[in-house]
Design a protein around this motif. Structure first.
Motif, PDB file in Angstrom:
ATOM      1  N   ASP A  19       0.835  -1.214   0.000  1.00  0.00           N
ATOM      2  CA  ASP A  19       0.000   0.000   0.000  1.00  0.00           C
ATOM      3  C   ASP A  19       0.865   1.257   0.000  1.00  0.00           C
ATOM      4  O   ASP A  19       0.587   2.214  -0.728  1.00  0.00           O
ATOM      5  CB  ASP A  19      -0.921   0.021   1.219  1.00  0.00           C
ATOM      6  CG  ASP A  19      -2.017  -1.022   1.169  1.00  0.00           C
ATOM      7  OD1 ASP A  19      -2.301  -1.562   0.077  1.00  0.00           O
ATOM      8  OD2 ASP A  19      -2.595  -1.313   2.250  1.00  0.00           O
ATOM      9  N   LYS A  20       1.909   1.250   0.809  1.00  0.00           N
ATOM     10  CA  LYS A  20       2.800   2.422   0.891  1.00  0.00           C
ATOM     11  C   LYS A  20       3.545   2.651  -0.417  1.00  0.00           C
ATOM     12  O   LYS A  20       3.713   3.795  -0.846  1.00  0.00           O
ATOM     13  CB  LYS A  20       3.778   2.256   2.043  1.00  0.00           C
ATOM     14  CG  LYS A  20       3.120   2.371   3.391  1.00  0.00           C
ATOM     15  CD  LYS A  20       4.121   2.155   4.515  1.00  0.00           C
ATOM     16  CE  LYS A  20       3.413   2.216   5.863  1.00  0.00           C
ATOM     17  NZ  LYS A  20       4.324   1.946   6.979  1.00  0.00           N
ATOM     18  N   ILE A  21       3.995   1.579  -1.040  1.00  0.00           N
ATOM     19  CA  ILE A  21       4.729   1.697  -2.301  1.00  0.00           C
ATOM     20  C   ILE A  21       3.818   2.247  -3.394  1.00  0.00           C
ATOM     21  O   ILE A  21       4.206   3.136  -4.164  1.00  0.00           O
ATOM     22  CB  ILE A  21       5.338   0.342  -2.721  1.00  0.00           C
ATOM     23  CG1 ILE A  21       6.423  -0.082  -1.716  1.00  0.00           C
ATOM     24  CG2 ILE A  21       5.876   0.385  -4.148  1.00  0.00           C
ATOM     25  CD1 ILE A  21       7.599   0.864  -1.609  1.00  0.00           C
ATOM     26  N   HIS A  22       2.607   1.764  -3.470  1.00  0.00           N
ATOM     27  CA  HIS A  22       1.676   2.260  -4.488  1.00  0.00           C
ATOM     28  C   HIS A  22       1.342   3.734  -4.259  1.00  0.00           C
ATOM     29  O   HIS A  22       1.301   4.520  -5.202  1.00  0.00           O
ATOM     30  CB  HIS A  22       0.409   1.403  -4.524  1.00  0.00           C
ATOM     31  CG  HIS A  22       0.595   0.137  -5.276  1.00  0.00           C
ATOM     32  ND1 HIS A  22       0.181  -0.035  -6.572  1.00  0.00           N
ATOM     33  CD2 HIS A  22       1.203  -1.026  -4.927  1.00  0.00           C
ATOM     34  CE1 HIS A  22       0.513  -1.240  -6.978  1.00  0.00           C
ATOM     35  NE2 HIS A  22       1.129  -1.863  -6.002  1.00  0.00           N
ATOM     36  N   PHE A  29       6.293  10.593  -7.559  1.00  0.00           N
ATOM     37  CA  PHE A  29       7.013  10.388  -8.809  1.00  0.00           C
ATOM     38  C   PHE A  29       6.497  11.323  -9.887  1.00  0.00           C
ATOM     39  O   PHE A  29       5.295  11.536 -10.016  1.00  0.00           O
ATOM     40  CB  PHE A  29       6.867   8.931  -9.270  1.00  0.00           C
ATOM     41  CG  PHE A  29       7.777   7.982  -8.565  1.00  0.00           C
ATOM     42  CD1 PHE A  29       8.534   7.076  -9.273  1.00  0.00           C
ATOM     43  CD2 PHE A  29       7.892   7.990  -7.185  1.00  0.00           C
ATOM     44  CE1 PHE A  29       9.379   6.192  -8.629  1.00  0.00           C
ATOM     45  CE2 PHE A  29       8.730   7.122  -6.531  1.00  0.00           C
ATOM     46  CZ  PHE A  29       9.484   6.223  -7.253  1.00  0.00           C
ATOM     47  N   PRO A  30       7.400  11.871 -10.691  1.00  0.00           N
ATOM     48  CA  PRO A  30       6.981  12.772 -11.770  1.00  0.00           C
ATOM     49  C   PRO A  30       6.299  11.998 -12.903  1.00  0.00           C
ATOM     50  O   PRO A  30       6.431  10.776 -13.011  1.00  0.00           O
ATOM     51  CB  PRO A  30       8.301  13.390 -12.234  1.00  0.00           C
ATOM     52  CG  PRO A  30       9.338  12.408 -11.864  1.00  0.00           C
ATOM     53  CD  PRO A  30       8.852  11.733 -10.618  1.00  0.00           C
ATOM     54  N   SER A  38       7.891   3.807 -11.898  1.00  0.00           N
ATOM     55  CA  SER A  38       6.662   3.607 -11.112  1.00  0.00           C
ATOM     56  C   SER A  38       6.059   2.216 -11.311  1.00  0.00           C
ATOM     57  O   SER A  38       5.805   1.511 -10.333  1.00  0.00           O
ATOM     58  CB  SER A  38       5.622   4.677 -11.436  1.00  0.00           C
ATOM     59  OG  SER A  38       6.044   5.932 -10.965  1.00  0.00           O
ATOM     60  N   PRO A  39       5.809   1.790 -12.545  1.00  0.00           N
ATOM     61  CA  PRO A  39       5.219   0.452 -12.696  1.00  0.00           C
ATOM     62  C   PRO A  39       6.176  -0.672 -12.300  1.00  0.00           C
ATOM     63  O   PRO A  39       5.742  -1.712 -11.801  1.00  0.00           O
ATOM     64  CB  PRO A  39       4.850   0.373 -14.177  1.00  0.00           C
ATOM     65  CG  PRO A  39       5.622   1.445 -14.844  1.00  0.00           C
ATOM     66  CD  PRO A  39       5.895   2.489 -13.823  1.00  0.00           C
ATOM     67  N   GLN A  40       7.474  -0.459 -12.477  1.00  0.00           N
ATOM     68  CA  GLN A  40       8.447  -1.479 -12.076  1.00  0.00           C
ATOM     69  C   GLN A  40       8.394  -1.686 -10.569  1.00  0.00           C
ATOM     70  O   GLN A  40       8.390  -2.806 -10.086  1.00  0.00           O
ATOM     71  CB  GLN A  40       9.856  -1.057 -12.507  1.00  0.00           C
ATOM     72  CG  GLN A  40      10.918  -2.074 -12.169  1.00  0.00           C
ATOM     73  CD  GLN A  40      10.789  -3.347 -12.973  1.00  0.00           C
ATOM     74  OE1 GLN A  40      10.269  -3.345 -14.075  1.00  0.00           O
ATOM     75  NE2 GLN A  40      11.256  -4.441 -12.422  1.00  0.00           N
ATOM     76  N   ARG A  41       8.334  -0.590  -9.854  1.00  0.00           N
ATOM     77  CA  ARG A  41       8.272  -0.668  -8.398  1.00  0.00           C
ATOM     78  C   ARG A  41       6.966  -1.316  -7.951  1.00  0.00           C
ATOM     79  O   ARG A  41       6.948  -2.102  -7.026  1.00  0.00           O
ATOM     80  CB  ARG A  41       8.398   0.713  -7.780  1.00  0.00           C
ATOM     81  CG  ARG A  41       8.328   0.664  -6.276  1.00  0.00           C
ATOM     82  CD  ARG A  41       8.394   2.014  -5.706  1.00  0.00           C
ATOM     83  NE  ARG A  41       9.609   2.627  -6.198  1.00  0.00           N
ATOM     84  CZ  ARG A  41      10.301   3.510  -5.549  1.00  0.00           C
ATOM     85  NH1 ARG A  41       9.920   3.899  -4.377  1.00  0.00           N
ATOM     86  NH2 ARG A  41      11.377   4.047  -6.048  1.00  0.00           N
ATOM     87  N   LEU A  84      17.077   4.391  -6.483  1.00  0.00           N
ATOM     88  CA  LEU A  84      16.939   5.216  -7.687  1.00  0.00           C
ATOM     89  C   LEU A  84      16.078   6.440  -7.413  1.00  0.00           C
ATOM     90  O   LEU A  84      16.411   7.553  -7.829  1.00  0.00           O
ATOM     91  CB  LEU A  84      16.338   4.393  -8.821  1.00  0.00           C
ATOM     92  CG  LEU A  84      17.228   3.314  -9.428  1.00  0.00           C
ATOM     93  CD1 LEU A  84      16.433   2.443 -10.394  1.00  0.00           C
ATOM     94  CD2 LEU A  84      18.427   3.941 -10.127  1.00  0.00           C
ATOM     95  N   ALA A  85      14.967   6.230  -6.714  1.00  0.00           N
ATOM     96  CA  ALA A  85      14.075   7.349  -6.400  1.00  0.00           C
ATOM     97  C   ALA A  85      14.771   8.380  -5.531  1.00  0.00           C
ATOM     98  O   ALA A  85      14.602   9.588  -5.719  1.00  0.00           O
ATOM     99  CB  ALA A  85      12.815   6.834  -5.711  1.00  0.00           C
ATOM    100  N   ARG A  86      15.571   7.937  -4.601  1.00  0.00           N
ATOM    101  CA  ARG A  86      16.307   8.863  -3.720  1.00  0.00           C
ATOM    102  C   ARG A  86      17.353   9.640  -4.520  1.00  0.00           C
ATOM    103  O   ARG A  86      17.487  10.850  -4.370  1.00  0.00           O
ATOM    104  CB  ARG A  86      16.962   8.089  -2.566  1.00  0.00           C
ATOM    105  CG  ARG A  86      17.742   8.939  -1.614  1.00  0.00           C
ATOM    106  CD  ARG A  86      16.824   9.890  -0.843  1.00  0.00           C
ATOM    107  NE  ARG A  86      17.621  10.882  -0.162  1.00  0.00           N
ATOM    108  CZ  ARG A  86      17.531  12.192  -0.366  1.00  0.00           C
ATOM    109  NH1 ARG A  86      16.656  12.688  -1.209  1.00  0.00           N
ATOM    110  NH2 ARG A  86      18.301  13.030   0.283  1.00  0.00           N
ATOM    111  N   ARG A  87      18.097   8.942  -5.363  1.00  0.00           N
ATOM    112  CA  ARG A  87      19.130   9.605  -6.167  1.00  0.00           C
ATOM    113  C   ARG A  87      18.549  10.621  -7.134  1.00  0.00           C
ATOM    114  O   ARG A  87      19.194  11.612  -7.476  1.00  0.00           O
ATOM    115  CB  ARG A  87      19.938   8.569  -6.951  1.00  0.00           C
ATOM    116  CG  ARG A  87      20.879   7.773  -6.060  1.00  0.00           C
ATOM    117  CD  ARG A  87      21.659   6.792  -6.877  1.00  0.00           C
ATOM    118  NE  ARG A  87      22.603   7.524  -7.700  1.00  0.00           N
ATOM    119  CZ  ARG A  87      23.873   7.212  -7.825  1.00  0.00           C
ATOM    120  NH1 ARG A  87      24.376   6.179  -7.174  1.00  0.00           N
ATOM    121  NH2 ARG A  87      24.665   7.914  -8.594  1.00  0.00           N
TER     122      ARG A  87
END
Length: 109
Positions: A19-22, A29-30, A38-41, A84-87
């Motif tokens: 739930d948190k990831i979605h 995410f832009p 986004s879909p990969q995660r 990746l999201a953090r970087r």
């Protein structure tokens, strides 16, 4: 009649993480990541939950262990997506750390 996975705490914890990831991908995410990270995660996060459920039902312990290993690998994939999201500055260090810690705890279960 409930399925076996419904009684597993690890499955419930994986559902909470999912739930948190979605929500994260929707809020942080832009648009240009809409069809990439986004879909990969989301798929990797879904895979954690789905493999726990699939492996727990009507399988031998050895087969269940294999499915748990698939879940673990998917968790590692989510961690890599977090990096990746953090970087890319989509998430701050506090959110990164919170989700990272949650995946680490889940992985140890």
């Amino acid at each position: 009649m409930p399925f076996k996975f419904e009684s597993l705490n690890v499955w419930h914890d994986a559902m909470d993480l999912n739930d948190k990831i979605h929500l994260l991908t929707k809020q942080h995410f832009p648009k240009d990541e809409q069809f990439v990270l986004s879909p990969q995660r989301r798929r990797a996060s879904d895979s954690i939950v789905l493999n726990i459920a699939e492996g727990s039902t009507g399988q031998s312990n050895a087969t269940f262990k294999n499915f748990l290993n698939y879940s673990l690998r998917s968790g590692i994939e989510v961690v890599s997506c977090l990096f990746l999201a953090r970087r890319r500055n989509y998430i701050d260090k506090d959110l990164f750390k919170s989700l990272y810690n949650q995946i680490e705890i889940l992985s140890k279960k």
